[in-house]
Design an enzyme around this catalytic site. Sequence first.
Site, PDB file in Angstrom:
ATOM      1  CE1 TYR A  93      -4.031  -1.975   0.024  1.00 59.31           C
ATOM      2  CE2 TYR A  93      -2.883  -3.279   1.672  1.00 59.31           C
ATOM      3  CZ  TYR A  93      -3.933  -3.121   0.783  1.00 59.31           C
ATOM      4  OH  TYR A  93      -4.870  -4.117   0.648  1.00 59.31           O
ATOM      5  CG  ASP A 146      -1.426 -12.676   8.104  1.00 61.26           C
ATOM      6  OD1 ASP A 146      -1.610 -13.750   8.701  1.00 61.26           O
ATOM      7  OD2 ASP A 146      -2.236 -12.201   7.293  1.00 61.26           O
ATOM      8  CG  HIS A 187       2.808  -7.555  -2.597  1.00 62.87           C
ATOM      9  ND1 HIS A 187       1.642  -7.228  -1.949  1.00 62.87           N
ATOM     10  CD2 HIS A 187       3.742  -7.694  -1.623  1.00 62.87           C
ATOM     11  CE1 HIS A 187       1.864  -7.182  -0.630  1.00 62.87           C
ATOM     12  NE2 HIS A 187       3.118  -7.464  -0.408  1.00 62.87           N
ATOM     13  CE1 TYR A 216      -8.046  -3.870   2.605  1.00 63.81           C
ATOM     14  CE2 TYR A 216      -8.750  -2.969   4.693  1.00 63.81           C
ATOM     15  CZ  TYR A 216      -7.825  -3.663   3.942  1.00 63.81           C
ATOM     16  OH  TYR A 216      -6.694  -4.143   4.545  1.00 63.81           O
ATOM     17  NE  ARG A 217      -4.150  -0.704   4.495  1.00 68.56           N
ATOM     18  CZ  ARG A 217      -3.608  -1.527   5.383  1.00 68.56           C
ATOM     19  NH1 ARG A 217      -4.197  -2.662   5.656  1.00 68.56           N
ATOM     20  NH2 ARG A 217      -2.488  -1.224   6.006  1.00 68.56           N
TER      21      ARG A 217
END
Lengths: 531, 531
Positions: free
Chosen positions: B93, B151, B391, B473-474
């Site tokens: 992000y 996580d 990613h 959502y983000r």
Amino acid sequence: MLANHPTPPGVTQTQLAAALAAFASSIGDDKVATDAQALADFQDPYQVPGEAMNVPSAVVSVSSVEDVQAIVRIAGEHQIPLWPISRGKNNGYGGAAPWVRGAVMVSFRNMKGIEIDEELGYALVEPGVSWFDLHDAIEAGGHNLVASIVDIGWGGVVSNTLEHGLTYMPYSIDQASHCGFEVVLPDGDLYRTGSGGMTNNPVWPLYKRGLGPTTTELFMQSNFGIVTKMGYWLMPKPEIYMPLWLTMWDDAQMPTVVDALRELMLNGTIDMRPQFANTLIMASMLSARSDWYDGDGPIPEEVIDHIAEELGIGRWNMRFALYGDEAVVDHNFAKLKARFEQIPSVEIVGAKHTKDEWESLPNPHERVQIGVPSLDLYKMAGWSGGDEGGHVDFSPVIPLSAAHAKKAQDLFKSMCADAGLDYLGGMLPINARSTTFINVIPFDTKNPDQVHAAYEHARAMVIRAGKLGYGEYRAHPYFADAAADQFDFNDHAQRRLNETLKDALDPNGIIAPGKSGIWGRRLREAGYPLT
Amino acid sequence: MLANHPTPPGVTQTQLAAALAAFASSIGDDKVATDAQALADFQDPYQVPGEAMNVPSAVVSVSSVEDVQAIVRIAGEHQIPLWPISRGKNNGYGGAAPWVRGAVMVSFRNMKGIEIDEELGYALVEPGVSWFDLHDAIEAGGHNLVASIVDIGWGGVVSNTLEHGLTYMPYSIDQASHCGFEVVLPDGDLYRTGSGGMTNNPVWPLYKRGLGPTTTELFMQSNFGIVTKMGYWLMPKPEIYMPLWLTMWDDAQMPTVVDALRELMLNGTIDMRPQFANTLIMASMLSARSDWYDGDGPIPEEVIDHIAEELGIGRWNMRFALYGDEAVVDHNFAKLKARFEQIPSVEIVGAKHTKDEWESLPNPHERVQIGVPSLDLYKMAGWSGGDEGGHVDFSPVIPLSAAHAKKAQDLFKSMCADAGLDYLGGMLPINARSTTFINVIPFDTKNPDQVHAAYEHARAMVIRAGKLGYGEYRAHPYFADAAADQFDFNDHAQRRLNETLKDALDPNGIIAPGKSGIWGRRLREAGYPLT
């Protein structure tokens, strides 16, 4: 129009008449009323008759979102305060009366849209939908769903939610069953919170957020906009519903029960909102004070013991329930019974019911906890004064712990005694960690001195509780400014932010001025709140 | 200072130097750094090396709320944008990089206060507290509590919460474990949300509201203030923790599993956040793409089948768990196993563990779901490009239903195929009614064309999903403005309100400009967002 018709602050009769004419011309003559009969519903029934100053000037009965937008825009031009009201009576918190004299009521009684989605378990409701309406729509559709409801079914689903109102089933924890608001902003713009900000987003009633900051809770207990639609989650019907009753005969054990309740809520054994009430609260729903005692001052302890025995309710009584598969309900019942009955003088009883039985359970308390509304619990107000009895509620939030429950009760009880009033106390937990501590102060509306003393007593309790760090979860207009004033961290930083937001969103100060102690700049500059 | 040091929009090197000198003089020289080493942590590691424009000019390492207030006030005077960062990497992000070139990072790594209350089950944490720190503080105190975690343990509890981040235990449902924020507002004023608005109110971390509107969620994914403290609820340790694995071998059954999952979450059998992932997501945590295939374009179906078998993970795999008393866990396990195994090709396994076993479970997935953090799951980025793999994540929210899961997957899969990319898809439900549908787009940071294609692909997916009514959502900064742009109801009413609030609260536009597509007036007038 009568010469002595109430007018809003700073607005003349002529200006008011012009605004009302503009409303009528925009949305229809038939939707605007100023006659005494139309306004009769929007008074506080618990004021001394004839004394109330906070009376409306007119009522506008909207029937669409476009009506609301039009009214809000016109009110802004004419600087007319609006007071939205969806359905309810709001008794104990000021009734359906506006908080500012001469405000125009925006009544939602004609906006009763309900859409139910069984697969995803929710309803989209308009503000005119009552608890009866929602229950009946679920049943009429044959949906395998149930709505968490309030004690008295005439109230509105939207208005109760907006006021942080309490319901009782598992989804009521944290008062978080709502998801997604549609709002008419003070400039008339139409806005949707959360994922509703995207056209046709199907998670608007499913996911509480969207992208970026979430404003849903900004429109609750607030005057930043008028909510015109809301998502409300519905629970699948459980295999078993088991209403439970805890009776505690030794008044001194109350704090111990509170600790056990927290433990059982924290570990998930109890997953709903119990109602833990002292003898006099329970008795006020079943009888009148005069049935038991007609002396002055608070009812003596021995009379309370007598009531507790006669009605079989104990000194404290908890209404609660389990929901779920029978095996899980059986396990949790055995666990909570063993835990509570470790405490001296405590007894637990309950019985399991399948869904074919719920609608016709004889005890209205037991129907309420499984979403079957009625008016049968509307008796509390008759404790003092019979049909002309009233009450005012004082309701701070405290930690759900023995120490805080005892400290709060000691204060409230001694203040009631000093004021010569009965102590009607009860707890409705917010969640596993905190609880409202409700104090019901009953009075006879025919006795002006008693009414005035009751309101003054409530205001004094608000201020004393504030000094202990306990704040109101909801405030009666009589002491709303005092209640807001207790929120004093960093020299009232919350008030400063609320006023910044209010002035940015509602520069004309037209939506519900004074709500939760928030006044727009125009009325602040005109000297509000009045002292 | 180097002549080519990045500067904020409209700020000269001289003006920046004056602001940095003022920061240093106010809170200490040692807390302000501009050297390359100090700034190295605040870059996006998944950009093509040397290409990134969004680099910081300086980092200020605050050690108290007073430091934050001082920095915010000085930044306002000098019009220097600030970018708060609490701990985490935020990989996928945009990393820890600011969204505006030349912003000054406000690093919270030195604010690591934790207070734990065992009786009421919560922690008060400062923004520098990582998941490791919180776990270790609970264990060190011997508390019978456990925190729902992410996580990868290096992230921050506050920053993850503020970003609507997902954790996995029962309290993670609706991302609602937080209660009460302390916030430094853009004018430097100190503010507390909810009941924190009252001095010494003990329910600040227990009750999510106070009196009047609640602003807590206004400070999430937002740039309306800087959060400096947060309440976070901790769950009592359950008698039994039972991690579960669902393996589904027939790819076509995914929608059917989604319907069964919703049913089991709605009726309370599953009460936590499952992670339902396709073969390639699971494989990316266990291996590298080159272990399986080295052709161009998406991995063929038969290779995916091969991976599914070799790793024993199936075509879709669900990591989930039960928590509670053994009798209830046993009942719910039998119920969910029977329900899921009605679906062809689905298998369920699991094993029960008591608390003495949790810290040393061999599988890090199984530790995460009971609050034991590690870095063992930080392997996804190695799928393409090994140690230099990166990613970008695209993550819309959809209803938790078969029809929507199929419709969304069909679109995402075909878009990946068109772009020549592997389809790494997974669902992390928000609650029983809605789910994020995460798409992980891996690339090799050594291959600029692949990096650029991946970001463009993600942006294209955001826009295509928006047309279906699915919102992010983000959002990654690369497509944050595009993601916000999809929230288009009533001609972008949400953007209008966000900008009204931003301009009222932060007239100098200094807090995190651009966050969630919200730009202050000053930068909007200067042409931001840049296109």
